[in-house]
Scaffold this motif. Structure first.
Motif, mmCIF file in Angstrom:
data_model
loop_
_atom_site.group_PDB
_atom_site.id
_atom_site.type_symbol
_atom_site.label_atom_id
_atom_site.label_comp_id
_atom_site.label_asym_id
_atom_site.label_seq_id
_atom_site.Cartn_x
_atom_site.Cartn_y
_atom_site.Cartn_z
ATOM 1 N N ASN A 184 50.221 50.013 47.728
ATOM 2 C CA ASN A 184 49.587 48.815 47.154
ATOM 3 C C ASN A 184 48.871 48.120 48.296
ATOM 4 O O ASN A 184 49.458 47.318 49.023
ATOM 5 N N LYS A 191 46.718 50.033 34.873
ATOM 6 C CA LYS A 191 47.465 49.251 35.856
ATOM 7 C C LYS A 191 46.498 48.723 36.912
ATOM 8 O O LYS A 191 45.352 49.166 36.999
ATOM 9 N N PRO A 192 46.939 47.769 37.748
ATOM 10 C CA PRO A 192 46.077 47.273 38.832
ATOM 11 C C PRO A 192 45.734 48.375 39.816
ATOM 12 O O PRO A 192 46.553 49.256 40.102
ATOM 13 N N ASN A 193 44.509 48.347 40.329
ATOM 14 C CA ASN A 193 44.117 49.326 41.332
ATOM 15 C C ASN A 193 44.859 49.057 42.641
ATOM 16 O O ASN A 193 45.238 47.922 42.939
ATOM 17 N N SER A 215 44.665 41.328 42.103
ATOM 18 C CA SER A 215 43.349 41.224 41.485
ATOM 19 C C SER A 215 43.431 41.360 39.965
ATOM 20 O O SER A 215 44.049 42.297 39.451
ATOM 21 N N SER A 247 47.148 44.489 44.012
ATOM 22 C CA SER A 247 47.624 44.241 42.656
ATOM 23 C C SER A 247 47.453 42.791 42.216
ATOM 24 O O SER A 247 47.626 42.478 41.030
ATOM 25 N N SER A 282 40.359 44.582 39.157
ATOM 26 C CA SER A 282 40.383 45.983 39.600
ATOM 27 C C SER A 282 41.461 46.745 38.821
ATOM 28 O O SER A 282 42.597 46.292 38.703
ATOM 29 N N ARG A 283 41.098 47.906 38.300
ATOM 30 C CA ARG A 283 41.997 48.660 37.428
ATOM 31 C C ARG A 283 41.967 50.148 37.761
ATOM 32 O O ARG A 283 41.013 50.675 38.329
#
Length: 325
Positions: A174, A215-217, A202, A200, A205-206
């Motif tokens: 992460n 999920k979050p990038n 953000s 995460s 951003s995915r």
């Protein structure tokens, strides 16, 4: 300031380079373009991934590339390190090259199937904007057992200089953006790095996990700090929306590097542009330099691009492409 002058070697592979003159910006292939408007020479200097230099009088016509970086082959970087995301800063009558160096022959960790190479943000120094840029006293600015990248420069309201950098997702899963205090002459770091925010955090951003769930990038890339006309402290940084390279912005609630950093809901630039930085032209216009991200066959093509921006209010606003044909 202590500077080591022994055993320097260029960090670029020994191959013939084609020097070009009077070429337009969109004819240059370059990732992470960063531009210094140097008032001493009245020239614009552009560098980025690869560590080479381009020069221009007007941002329209460029000459280069020039080799400007020299490193110690006996250091952790080795004889021919990769260079990413180089950017030039003028500070206290010296020029500094903040860049990421990778020694592919040194493996510091293995996470899953990924070998984690020795990679770190670092700072070199020169008396001239055009270099050469050489190492200073401290061999390490950041921990040797962590892959860090995309270091940039900021002097906080307390007058202390800092490096802002990414701790890479390849190891921590992460990605983060962190700060570390620098010595007054930037010749080394002071203390340990401190977390500013995680990828995460953000909202925009995915990515998809192994099961196809949203999920979050995990990627943090290319931080760059600025102040708005109202004095608000902001940071542009880049990640992904699935397979689209995208740049967002965050603002510090406290007005200092310690934040907390509040992420804007929406990206700040058009899709497939990122790793931005900001500078003022000699005429006082604020511009953002980014690179485009496009797949052409099996290759990824990255081209420098300039956008006009407005910093007069409480937020950074991207207006339109600069020098649009």
């Amino acid at each position: 300031m202590f500077i080591c002058f022994l055993f320097f070697s260029t960090t670029q592979a020994q191959k013939k380079r084609i020097f070009k003159e009077s070429i337009p910006l969109d004819s240059i292939r370059l990732s992470d373009p960063a531009i210094l408007a140097d008032k001493k020479t009245n020239l614009y200097y552009m560098t980025g991934t690869g560590g080479l230099l381009w020069k221009s009088k007007d941002l329209k016509s460029w000459s280069g590339p020039y080799d400007i970086v020299k490193t110690d082959p006996n250091s952790w970087m080795g004889t021919n390190p990769m260079i990413w995301a180089a950017e030039l800063h003028f500070y206290k009558n010296k020029y500094y090259d903040f860049a990421t160096f990778t020694n592919r022959d040194k493996i510091i960790d293995k996470v899953g199937n990924n070998n984690i190479e020795r990679r770190a943000s670092h700072i070199l120094v020169s008396d001239k904007a055009e270099g050469p840029y050489i190492p200073m006293k401290d061999e390490n600015y950041l921990p040797a057992n962590k892959p860090t990248l995309d270091g940039t420069f900021w002097v906080d309201k307390n007058g202390k200089p800092y490096m802002i950098y990414c701790y890479e997702w390849l190891q921590n899963g992460n990605g983060t953006i962190e700060k570390i205090e620098l010595k007054p002459d930037l010749s080394g770091s002071v203390g340990e790095g401190k977390l500013l925010f995680k990828a995460s955090d953000s909202p925009w951003s995915r990515e998809k996990d192994a099961n196809g769930n949203d999920k979050p990038n995990k990627v943090t890339d290319g931080p760059y700090l600025f102040k708005t006309g109202t004095g608000r402290l902001g940071m542009i940084w880049t990640s992904w929306i699935y397979d689209v390279y995208t740049q967002g912005v965050a603002y510090s609630k406290s007005g200092t590097l310690d934040g907390p950093w509040i992420q804007e809901k929406d990206p700040v630039t058009p899709p497939n542009f990122g790793h931005g930085m900001l500078f003022q032209t000699f005429e006082g216009k604020w511009l953002m330099s980014v690179h485009s991200h496009k797949k052409v066959g099996d290759k990824t093509v990255r081209i420098p691009k300039l956008f006009e921006i407005d910093l007069s209010g409480d937020k950074l606003v991207v207006l339109k492409p600069y020098l649009q044909k």
